[in-house]
Design an enzyme around this catalytic site. Structure first.
Site, PDB file in Angstrom:
ATOM      1  N   LYS A  46       3.889  55.152 -65.163  1.00 30.85           N
ATOM      2  CA  LYS A  46       5.080  55.596 -65.902  1.00 30.85           C
ATOM      3  C   LYS A  46       6.278  54.654 -65.754  1.00 30.85           C
ATOM      4  O   LYS A  46       7.428  55.078 -65.780  1.00 30.85           O
ATOM      5  CB  LYS A  46       5.486  57.010 -65.474  1.00 30.85           C
ATOM      6  CG  LYS A  46       4.358  58.031 -65.585  1.00 30.85           C
ATOM      7  CD  LYS A  46       4.786  59.381 -65.084  1.00 30.85           C
ATOM      8  CE  LYS A  46       3.619  60.334 -65.021  1.00 30.85           C
ATOM      9  NZ  LYS A  46       3.978  61.650 -64.483  1.00 30.85           N
ATOM     10  N   ASP A  91       2.696  67.353 -60.982  1.00 30.13           N
ATOM     11  CA  ASP A  91       3.184  68.300 -61.976  1.00 30.13           C
ATOM     12  C   ASP A  91       2.082  69.142 -62.595  1.00 30.13           C
ATOM     13  O   ASP A  91       2.325  70.274 -63.019  1.00 30.13           O
ATOM     14  CB  ASP A  91       3.972  67.573 -63.071  1.00 30.13           C
ATOM     15  CG  ASP A  91       3.230  66.378 -63.652  1.00 30.13           C
ATOM     16  OD1 ASP A  91       2.131  66.053 -63.173  1.00 30.13           O
ATOM     17  OD2 ASP A  91       3.765  65.754 -64.592  1.00 30.13           O
TER      18      ASP A  91
END
Length: 476
Positions: free
Chosen positions: A182, A218
């Site tokens: 990311k 997450d």
């Protein structure tokens, strides 16, 4: 699903009401469809993808392969929420370019998870690419500011930490970073215990304390928080900046952890699927030249599945396709613009906006400095639809693989389960979820799957995580 749906898409009324003056047999249309065929995946091809992923899930669980593409990481979460959870918790969520801090209260009597307060701050590029100590000092600083502003520094609360990067967990409070994704590339963190680095940063400040830390990513947080609302939720899935999934696996199949009884949540890290070249080999071969070009210019080479699904790269794939069509004189009368030729300038959010209406497409093309006509706008919308459809169907193939595995693991004729889902691509795209769900029904026909959208769940998931890790079946 047909071998290529591009022709069908091109003929759909909502896409071609401005194509009326362009004959469907024209050279322009034929050439556009031909160039988009490489993104269109048949049911048979998706089943091949699913079969390969099934093999990779097993390889990851077996612990016999030093570098499995799909890591299948134990999370040490042995139970999903059951309604007995209660208490006050702090939560940190580091999953992309934002850091979020929460104060969460779980009220058992009302079966509610209350978001008492939260704060979001963006992470500067220099922090994302700088020393690891600087990143964790930044996190500790913002946690301190949050506690001070909410008058919580006098309390010592447990902390749930959702850290959404590939980690190998040794325990619920010990997690070794495998690699950055990311856009992060902080030095001195890979191979280190992330929980320890956070605790050390808090200790360096010396102005507050925490009682204990439980860490997960997450996907686990999404599964746990959605599981509090629907106790049949045993799968968590993220389709946003990145993509990943977790699910409850039978302990007897988790070779890296001792024990045969019960289940454990496994963080698949399915974004690594294809890192060994399997998606580009002669058997499956679903990679396009555009995928390879995006990969060449990224900081995490070889992560093809991740790039074909996740929001971090979808916009760039569309941009490259539009550039190619323009250079081939099939768009914008062969004239590009500085913005179109600049990597990263076609945002993934543009895909959702363009598919939501041709007026949006026209505004975006104008903002990108392009001279367009109505046919150009329709073609751009078709390109966006094609790329987002591929993403949805690849994600569906991966999710169907997990659902089918759970059903087979449990010896069921039919599985009924719930998937907790989060991520901007899934939530904000006008029809991504419908495409995904339709494909899952085809690829997992013996599974009845309910999809449950998360509701600002990373903080709530962290609270559920702290509760779960201290249940009798957990190792907390």
């Amino acid at each position: 699903m047909h071998s290529c749906e591009c022709v069908f898409l091109l003929r759909r009324k909502q896409h071609i009401h401005n194509f009326s003056h362009v004959p469907c047999g024209s050279v322009q249309v034929k050439n556009i469809v031909q160039r988009l065929e490489c993104f269109c995946l048949s049911r048979e091809k998706l089943e091949e993808v699913s079969d390969q992923l099934t093999n990779d899930l097993i390889r990851g669980l077996d612990n016999l392969h030093p570098e499995p593409p799909v890591k299948m990481l134990p999370t040490f979460i042995r139970a999903t929420p059951d309604g007995t959870e209660e208490g006050d918790y702090l939560a940190l969520d580091l999953g992309g370019t934002n850091l979020r801090v929460f104060h969460v209260r779980v009220v058992k009597e009302k079966r509610e998870v209350l978001m008492m307060d939260s704060k979001t701050c963006s992470i500067p590029q220099k922090i994302m690419l700088g020393p690891g100590e600087q990143l964790f000092d930044y996190i500790a600083e913002h946690l301190s500011k949050f506690l001070k502003s909410r008058d919580l520094k006098g309390q010592t609360l447990p902390l749930g930490f959702t850290f959404s990067f590939p980690c190998e967990q040794k325990a619920i409070d010990e997690s070794i970073l495998i690699s950055w994704t990311k856009g992060f590339n902080c030095s001195g963190v890979v191979g280190q215990d992330v929980v320890r680095l956070l605790k050390e940063a808090i200790h360096r400040r010396g102005d507050y304390g925490i009682s204990s830390v439980a860490m997960a990513n997450d996907t686990v947080g999404t599964m746990m928080s959605c599981g509090y609302r629907d106790q049949s939720c045993e799968i968590g899935m993220i389709i946003g900046t990145g993509t990943n999934a977790c699910y409850m696996e039978e302990m007897k199949n988790v070779k890296r952890v001792e024990g045969e009884d019960g289940r454990m949540c496994i963080n698949t890290e399915w974004g690594g699927f294809g890192n060994d070249g399997s998606l580009g080999d002669k058997k499956i071969n679903i990679l396009t030249d555009f995928d390879r070009l995006v990969d060449q210019k990224s900081i995490n080479h070889g992560h093809y599945m991740y790039k074909m699904i996740s929001g971090m790269y979808l916009g760039e794939i569309v941009r490259l396709v539009l550039v190619k069509l323009t250079e081939d004189n099939l768009l914008f009368k062969g004239q590009t613009s500085e913005a179109l030729m600049t990597p990263g300038q076609f945002k993934t959010k543009f895909i959702s906006e363009i598919e939501d209406g041709l007026e949006n497409a026209q505004k975006i093309l104008t903002a990108l400095g392009l001279n367009w006509d109505p046919v150009d706008a329709c073609v751009v919308r078709l390109v966006c639809d094609t790329i987002s459809s591929r993403s949805a169907r690849l994600c569906a193939a991966a999710l169907a693989t997990i659902a089918n595995r759970i059903r087979v693991n449990r010896g069921l004729d039919r599985l009924k389960t719930t998937v907790g889902v989060d991520g901007a691509v899934y939530k904000k795209h006008p029809n991504f979820k419908e495409k995904l769900q339709a494909a899952v029904r085809v690829l997992a026909p013996k599974c009845d799957i309910t999809f449950l959208d998360s509701e600002d769940d990373s903080g709530k998931g962290a609270a559920m995580l702290m509760n779960a890790c201290c249940k009798p079946t957990a190792s907390c």
